[in-house]
Design a protein around this motif. Structure first.
Motif, PDB file in Angstrom:
ATOM      1  N   PRO A   1       0.833  -1.211   0.000  1.00  0.00           N
ATOM      2  CA  PRO A   1       0.000   0.000   0.000  1.00  0.00           C
ATOM      3  C   PRO A   1       0.867   1.261   0.000  1.00  0.00           C
ATOM      4  CG  PRO A   1       0.138  -0.875   2.224  1.00  0.00           C
ATOM      5  CD  PRO A   1       0.907  -1.821   1.343  1.00  0.00           C
ATOM      6  N   TRP A   2       0.208   2.389  -0.176  1.00  0.00           N
ATOM      7  CA  TRP A   2       0.873   3.680  -0.024  1.00  0.00           C
ATOM      8  C   TRP A   2       0.983   3.989   1.465  1.00  0.00           C
ATOM      9  CZ3 TRP A   2       0.010   8.418   2.115  1.00  0.00           C
ATOM     10  CH2 TRP A   2       0.778   9.482   1.621  1.00  0.00           C
TER      11      TRP A   2
ATOM     12  N   LEU B   1      -4.305   1.453  -5.357  1.00  0.00           N
ATOM     13  CA  LEU B   1      -5.632   0.965  -4.976  1.00  0.00           C
ATOM     14  C   LEU B   1      -6.247   1.906  -3.953  1.00  0.00           C
ATOM     15  CD1 LEU B   1      -4.397  -2.674  -4.584  1.00  0.00           C
ATOM     16  CD2 LEU B   1      -6.189  -2.054  -6.186  1.00  0.00           C
ATOM     17  N   LEU B   2      -7.554   2.098  -4.066  1.00  0.00           N
ATOM     18  CA  LEU B   2      -8.297   2.888  -3.085  1.00  0.00           C
ATOM     19  C   LEU B   2      -9.461   2.038  -2.608  1.00  0.00           C
ATOM     20  CD1 LEU B   2      -8.471   6.170  -5.194  1.00  0.00           C
ATOM     21  CD2 LEU B   2      -6.895   5.700  -3.315  1.00  0.00           C
ATOM     22  N   SER B   3      -9.890   2.264  -1.378  1.00  0.00           N
ATOM     23  CA  SER B   3     -10.973   1.430  -0.866  1.00  0.00           C
ATOM     24  C   SER B   3     -11.981   2.285  -0.118  1.00  0.00           C
ATOM     25  CB  SER B   3     -10.363   0.348   0.039  1.00  0.00           C
ATOM     26  OG  SER B   3     -10.873   0.417   1.329  1.00  0.00           O
TER      27      SER B   3
ATOM     28  N   THR C   1     -12.597   2.284   2.809  1.00  0.00           N
ATOM     29  CA  THR C   1     -12.059   2.674   4.112  1.00  0.00           C
ATOM     30  C   THR C   1     -10.989   3.760   4.000  1.00  0.00           C
ATOM     31  OG1 THR C   1     -10.428   0.898   3.979  1.00  0.00           O
ATOM     32  CG2 THR C   1     -12.439   0.406   5.189  1.00  0.00           C
ATOM     33  N   THR C   2     -10.599   4.111   2.779  1.00  0.00           N
ATOM     34  CA  THR C   2      -9.554   5.131   2.622  1.00  0.00           C
ATOM     35  C   THR C   2     -10.113   6.510   2.981  1.00  0.00           C
ATOM     36  OG1 THR C   2      -8.787   3.818   0.746  1.00  0.00           O
ATOM     37  CG2 THR C   2      -7.781   5.971   1.031  1.00  0.00           C
TER      38      THR C   2
ATOM     39  N   ARG D   1      -6.251  10.814   2.982  1.00  0.00           N
ATOM     40  CA  ARG D   1      -5.384   9.788   2.400  1.00  0.00           C
ATOM     41  C   ARG D   1      -5.633   9.646   0.889  1.00  0.00           C
ATOM     42  NH1 ARG D   1      -2.164   5.339   3.502  1.00  0.00           N
ATOM     43  NH2 ARG D   1      -2.731   3.554   2.224  1.00  0.00           N
TER      44      ARG D   1
ATOM     45  N   ILE E   1      -2.758   9.755  -1.974  1.00  0.00           N
ATOM     46  CA  ILE E   1      -2.502   8.609  -2.858  1.00  0.00           C
ATOM     47  C   ILE E   1      -2.705   9.011  -4.313  1.00  0.00           C
ATOM     48  CG2 ILE E   1      -3.202   6.273  -3.494  1.00  0.00           C
ATOM     49  CD1 ILE E   1      -4.058   5.802  -0.639  1.00  0.00           C
TER      50      ILE E   1
ATOM     51  N   LEU F   1     -15.978  -3.523   1.122  1.00  0.00           N
ATOM     52  CA  LEU F   1     -15.113  -4.256   2.033  1.00  0.00           C
ATOM     53  C   LEU F   1     -15.278  -5.734   1.737  1.00  0.00           C
ATOM     54  CD1 LEU F   1     -15.643  -2.502   5.482  1.00  0.00           C
ATOM     55  CD2 LEU F   1     -14.242  -1.845   3.547  1.00  0.00           C
TER      56      LEU F   1
END
Lengths: 266, 410
Positions: A132-133, A153-155, A157-158, A162, A166, A180
């Motif tokens: 991850p970053w 990648l981003l999610s 929960t990011t 952040r 990123i 998730l």
């Protein structure tokens, strides 16, 4: 730099549709078959993701695990994967190719040697699931130097702060994880909600191509059409497993499935 | 690479979570970044929060039953005729093993984070059993991931987990042992991290889990330091602390308070699982020279092939049957503060036989590996040298294996 991936998105946009990205595992079910699958789906796909299988995947669901174990059991090694890519790229209908996998395999192969072989076999991008970053900053820079797109990648929960950081460090493509879940989970979030989060990302950086993946199947793909690109992985791996079980040719069945997917987003 | 004095080992990592610049870290999918960050922040607050510490101490004393006994193994020492052999009988803790410390702390953290569900992995079944106990005690819903092979060979612990109301999720992938259980548990957490807290059963996994676990098990050496002083009046001149190492949580806890002592005074010996005699499928990454790799979110020495696929391992002891090891033990190895060796299945079994023949002690197959090393070296040492073995688990769970492998099992 990174032309081919950007071009693929541009082309899709011109046709007023999202780019279609597929994920298959290198060596599934054999080295030969996985190349045949790539060749046969290529005309309907905008970007091919090719997984390098790992036997301790911490973010993959059952379908991709099954494909990965099958490929490893059939003896796939990293150098075979580069051979597959090289051969695929010789096909005149070939598309941009992104390798995707876990960091330990790159680490054992050696970062520099890995990138060198990526370049030689004409890999266009890389996704490293467990890097991850900001841990991936140095490696992403190395990729850029080699004209290989490192896909962040981003999610869900990011956090927003952040996200911004990123995206700032990202190259020409970013990958939004829809929910998730491990890969292949059932879409448990409404497409509306997914697109809402997607738009938040686009607001930060409208120019960067953002794809959505995880939980995308024939049933769900048309509801997310507004995205720059959509990734289908587990559904394809599942189709390979099903074909093998029914003693059918996975190449034909996967090809049919991809055609259907493509028709849904036109 | 150097160990700093007066700073707990769990805190001697850099900004990205690496010990010695290369062991540990957090190689996790993006989805887990936030829950891992949340846990990291929460833990750093809680460990300095007086009321949380009071609560922890209360449960360690009244629920776990701290301190666990420190006893001399008179008969075994006499029989071997060398060093004095002592045992820290951690298996006397509630539930029968050191895993209760980490489980209790995770349950307390889970509660204070306002989460109602807790999940964990287990190999020997002790981490799972203890987590199910702690979950029951603190009113949490609990799921335990366990390899199908381990479910079969550690039945007594599975029975206990079910009795405590936990759901056991069998894992059928790969070698169907601990390594696969940890992967599956992490995958479950990826999908449910918004409502669920994850407990990693040893000092492995992403940086924060190494820290929480080490912080919890360090209770063992805190007690031992006091007990040694009580017994000998001061810290004796030559002590060897021998502990089995799978993930390395009990060894870390057994050694942590003594890291600043010179090696010549207090020596650490870690014993890994060599597997069946002549087997290539050992679970001994430190003592058999495995390469650095990434497993379950952390960099450590890992049994793996050239391509980076993780090797299957084989050991009679489910708790040690793991291809990786704690990054802290890699750090202790490379700084030469600790020494690592291995014992085979057969050596562990004969150690078990000898210990149970001479002493009223029933060490599980994991600490039997440590006893094997103690027995090997005791004869050649002087009477004023002291060997202390961490008898970190009770053999009740190994009933079926012992019956099969040792005829005179009682």
């Amino acid at each position: 730099m990174f032309n081919s991936i950007s071009e693929a998105f541009k082309k899709a946009k011109k046709e007023n549709r999202p780019a279609l990205l597929t994920y298959t595992v290198a060596g599934d079910s054999t080295k030969k078959k996985s190349l045949e699958i790539l060749n046969s789906i290529s005309k309907n796909v905008d970007i091919c993701e090719l997984g390098f299988p790992h036997n301790t995947p911490i973010a993959d669901g059952g379908q991709i695990q099954t494909s990965a174990y099958r490929a490893i059991k059939n003896g796939i090694k990293i150098r075979d994967i580069f051979q597959i890519v090289k051969k695929f790229k010789k096909n005149k209908y070939s598309k941009p190719l992104i390798l995707m996998g876990y960091y330990n395999m790159i680490y054992q192969y050696g970062e520099n040697k890995f990138l060198n072989d990526c370049k030689k076999s004409k890999v266009d991008g890389l996704i490293v699931v467990d890097l991850p970053w900001p841990e991936n900053k140095n490696f992403a820079k190395k990729c850029k130097k080699n004209s290989i797109s490192f896909i962040q990648l981003l999610s869900p929960t990011t956090s927003k702060a952040r996200l911004k950081k990123i995206i700032k460090d990202s190259h020409n493509m970013i990958y939004y994880i829809s929910m998730l879940s491990t890969t292949g989970g059932k879409l448990k979030v409404s497409p509306k909600k997914i697109l809402f989060n997607y738009n938040e990302i686009k607001k930060i950086s409208p120019k960067k191509n953002c794809v959505i993946g995880f939980g995308i199947t024939e049933k769900t793909i048309d509801k997310l059409k507004k995205a720059d690109g959509l990734v289908v992985g587990s559904a394809i791996c599942k189709e390979i497993t099903r074909s093998l079980k029914n003693r059918q040719n996975p190449v034909i069945n996967v090809s049919k499935m991809v055609t259907k997917l493509k028709n849904k987003i036109l | 690479m150097k160990i700093k004095k007066r700073i707990p080992l769990i805190d001697q990592h850099d900004k990205l979570g690496f010990w010695g610049g290369k062991f540990g870290g957090s190689y996790i999918p993006e989805t887990l970044k936030k829950p891992v960050d949340d846990l990291t922040k929460k833990f750093s607050k809680l460990r300095n929060n007086k009321s949380f510490l009071k609560k922890k101490d209360y449960y360690f004393k009244n629920y776990i039953g701290s301190p666990t006994p420190f006893v001399k193994l008179e008969n075994l020492s006499k029989h071997l005729g060398g060093a004095q052999i002592w045992a820290k009988v951690v298996s006397e803790a509630n539930g029968g093993a050191h895993k209760i410390y980490n489980a209790t702390v995770h349950a307390l953290i889970c509660k204070s984070m306002g989460k109602k569900y807790i999940v964990g992995d287990t190999g020997a079944g002790y981490a799972g059993k203890m987590l199910s106990m702690a979950a029951k005690k603190f009113g949490l819903k609990c799921k335990i991931f366990m390899g199908a092979k381990d479910i079969k060979r550690q039945k007594p612990n599975c029975d206990a987990m079910r009795k405590n109301g936990a759901e056991i999720v069998p894992v059928y992938t790969g070698s169907q042992t601990l390594v696969d259980a940890v992967s599956e548990c992490m995958r479950y957490w990826v999908s449910n991290c918004d409502t669920t807290h994850m407990c990693v059963g040893s000092t492995v996994g992403p940086n924060i889990f190494v820290k929480v676990c080490g912080w919890s098990t360090s209770q063992i050496s805190k007690e031992l330091k006091v007990q040694i002083k009580e017994e000998f009046g001061k810290i004796p001149k030559k002590i060897k602390l021998i502990n089995c190492v799978g993930g390395g949580s009990s060894a870390y806890g057994f050694w942590s308070e003594f890291v600043d002592f010179p090696k010549s005074q207090i020596e650490f010996i870690g014993v890994e699982a060599g597997g069946p005699k002549h087997s290539k499928l050992h679970a001994a990454p430190l003592s058999r020279g495995a390469k650095l790799g990434i497993l379950h979110g952390a960099a450590s020495y890992v049994c793996q092939n050239n391509d980076g696929q993780i090797n299957e391992t084989e050991s009679i002891s489910a708790g040690l049957d793991y291809p990786g090891v704690s990054p802290i033990h890699c750090f202790l190895k490379d700084t030469k503060r600790a020494k690592y060796t291995y014992a085979t299945d057969e050596e562990a079994l004969s150690a078990y036989k000898l210990v149970t023949k001479y002493e009223k002690l029933n060490p599980s197959l994991e600490p039997s590996h440590a006893f094997a090393e103690a027995i090997k070296i005791a004869q050649n040492l002087n009477k004023d040298e002291i060997i202390i073995v961490n008898s970190c688990g009770d053999a009740k769970k190994d009933r079926d294996i012992l019956k099969k492998r040792i005829k005179n099992y009682v």
